[in-house]
Enzyme design. Structure first.
Site, PDB file in Angstrom:
ATOM      1  N   TYR A   8       0.857  -1.188   0.000  1.00 48.74           N
ATOM      2  CA  TYR A   8       0.000   0.000   0.000  1.00 48.74           C
ATOM      3  C   TYR A   8       0.895   1.240   0.000  1.00 48.74           C
ATOM      4  O   TYR A   8       1.934   1.268   0.658  1.00 48.74           O
ATOM      5  CB  TYR A   8      -0.890   0.016   1.240  1.00 48.74           C
ATOM      6  CG  TYR A   8      -1.885  -1.122   1.320  1.00 48.74           C
ATOM      7  CD1 TYR A   8      -2.829  -1.339   0.321  1.00 48.74           C
ATOM      8  CD2 TYR A   8      -1.897  -1.983   2.419  1.00 48.74           C
ATOM      9  CE1 TYR A   8      -3.760  -2.375   0.409  1.00 48.74           C
ATOM     10  CE2 TYR A   8      -2.820  -3.022   2.522  1.00 48.74           C
ATOM     11  CZ  TYR A   8      -3.742  -3.213   1.511  1.00 48.74           C
ATOM     12  OH  TYR A   8      -4.649  -4.233   1.598  1.00 48.74           O
ATOM     13  N   PHE A  28      -1.527  -7.313   1.693  1.00 47.48           N
ATOM     14  CA  PHE A  28      -2.950  -7.080   1.943  1.00 47.48           C
ATOM     15  C   PHE A  28      -3.263  -6.594   3.356  1.00 47.48           C
ATOM     16  O   PHE A  28      -4.375  -6.166   3.638  1.00 47.48           O
ATOM     17  CB  PHE A  28      -3.805  -8.335   1.633  1.00 47.48           C
ATOM     18  CG  PHE A  28      -3.816  -8.725   0.194  1.00 47.48           C
ATOM     19  CD1 PHE A  28      -4.570  -8.009  -0.721  1.00 47.48           C
ATOM     20  CD2 PHE A  28      -3.074  -9.804  -0.268  1.00 47.48           C
ATOM     21  CE1 PHE A  28      -4.584  -8.353  -2.068  1.00 47.48           C
ATOM     22  CE2 PHE A  28      -3.081 -10.162  -1.615  1.00 47.48           C
ATOM     23  CZ  PHE A  28      -3.833  -9.439  -2.513  1.00 47.48           C
ATOM     24  N   HIS A  46      -8.908 -11.169  -8.572  1.00 49.67           N
ATOM     25  CA  HIS A  46      -8.335 -10.380  -7.478  1.00 49.67           C
ATOM     26  C   HIS A  46      -9.460  -9.880  -6.563  1.00 49.67           C
ATOM     27  O   HIS A  46     -10.574  -9.623  -7.030  1.00 49.67           O
ATOM     28  CB  HIS A  46      -7.567  -9.195  -8.072  1.00 49.67           C
ATOM     29  CG  HIS A  46      -6.630  -8.535  -7.120  1.00 49.67           C
ATOM     30  ND1 HIS A  46      -7.036  -7.545  -6.251  1.00 49.67           N
ATOM     31  CD2 HIS A  46      -5.305  -8.725  -6.884  1.00 49.67           C
ATOM     32  CE1 HIS A  46      -6.002  -7.154  -5.532  1.00 49.67           C
ATOM     33  NE2 HIS A  46      -4.936  -7.847  -5.900  1.00 49.67           N
TER      34      HIS A  46
END
Length: 221
Positions: free
Chosen positions: A67, A78, A187
């Site tokens: 991120y 994640f 995804h």
């Protein structure tokens, strides 16, 4: 950049750290962190390896980039730190677990508890410049993480590889499917999930069924 990595991984990857490409990668990353805001914090670059020792690894979940927003990335694909708002892909992961296993949606977006059980949360690229997705791609990280995937495939047996989305699915060629379980789907990002390529894949129940049949140990998702 000093490589601080769990001794079990150091044993498996020590020869890689002395290769020219890795030295060039080290120089690039060090310069980026010195001159720009980058994520995750430098001390957490190898958190996926330190949180999930090689000897305990049972499941691999492959992401692409960390991120790139403030306070989100902490070295596990994640995952976000405690108290951080859940990004859309993580929301859909938790929703699928809720549907698949009946586990209530969690308050925390940290997946450290998964890592502690042997879930290896690997991003293909381990660093990124703030607010610039993909900014550290094609600098050597992918070469390194491909080697990591091949090492897991070669040295271990009975690992579940969860490959979500087109990028991750391409990594299947690095894995010996005759001795591991490879599960693929769309995804969990909203774009893919809303088109019907994510929800209902039941990867979490399938993973546990496989692990129960091989080692008797399942993951508490």
């Amino acid at each position: 950049m000093r490589v601080q990595i769990h001794s079990s991984w150091e044993k498996q990857l020590s020869s890689t750290f002395s290769l020219p490409y890795f030295k060039a990668l080290t120089s690039f990353v060090r310069e980026e962190y010195q001159n720009h805001r980058c994520y995750p914090p430098g001390s957490l670059l190898f958190e996926a390896f330190n949180a999930c020792p090689f000897d305990r690894l049972k499941v691999v979940i492959l992401g692409q980039d960390p991120y790139h927003g403030p306070g989100q990335a902490h070295g596990l694909a994640f995952s976000v730190g405690e108290g951080v708002a859940h990004p859309p892909s993580l929301v859909n992961i938790f929703k699928e677990i809720e549907q698949d296993l009946g586990i209530p949606y969690p308050k925390s977006g940290s997946l450290s508890r998964w890592a502690a059980q042997g879930v290896f949360l690997l991003n293909a690229t381990l660093s990124v410049r703030a607010h610039q997705a993909g900014s550290h791609q094609k600098q050597g990280w992918e070469t390194f993480t491909d080697q990591v995937i091949q090492t897991i495939s070669h040295q271990k047996e009975g690992v579940v590889f969860l490959l979500w989305g087109g990028f991750a699915k391409k990594k299947a060629k690095l894995i010996d499917a005759s001795k591991h379980l490879v599960l693929t789907s769309g995804h969990p990002s909203p774009l893919s999930a809303n088109r019907g390529y994510w929800f209902g894949n039941k990867h979490f129940s399938q993973t546990n069924a496989y692990l129960k049949s091989t080692s008797g140990e399942t993951i508490q998702w």
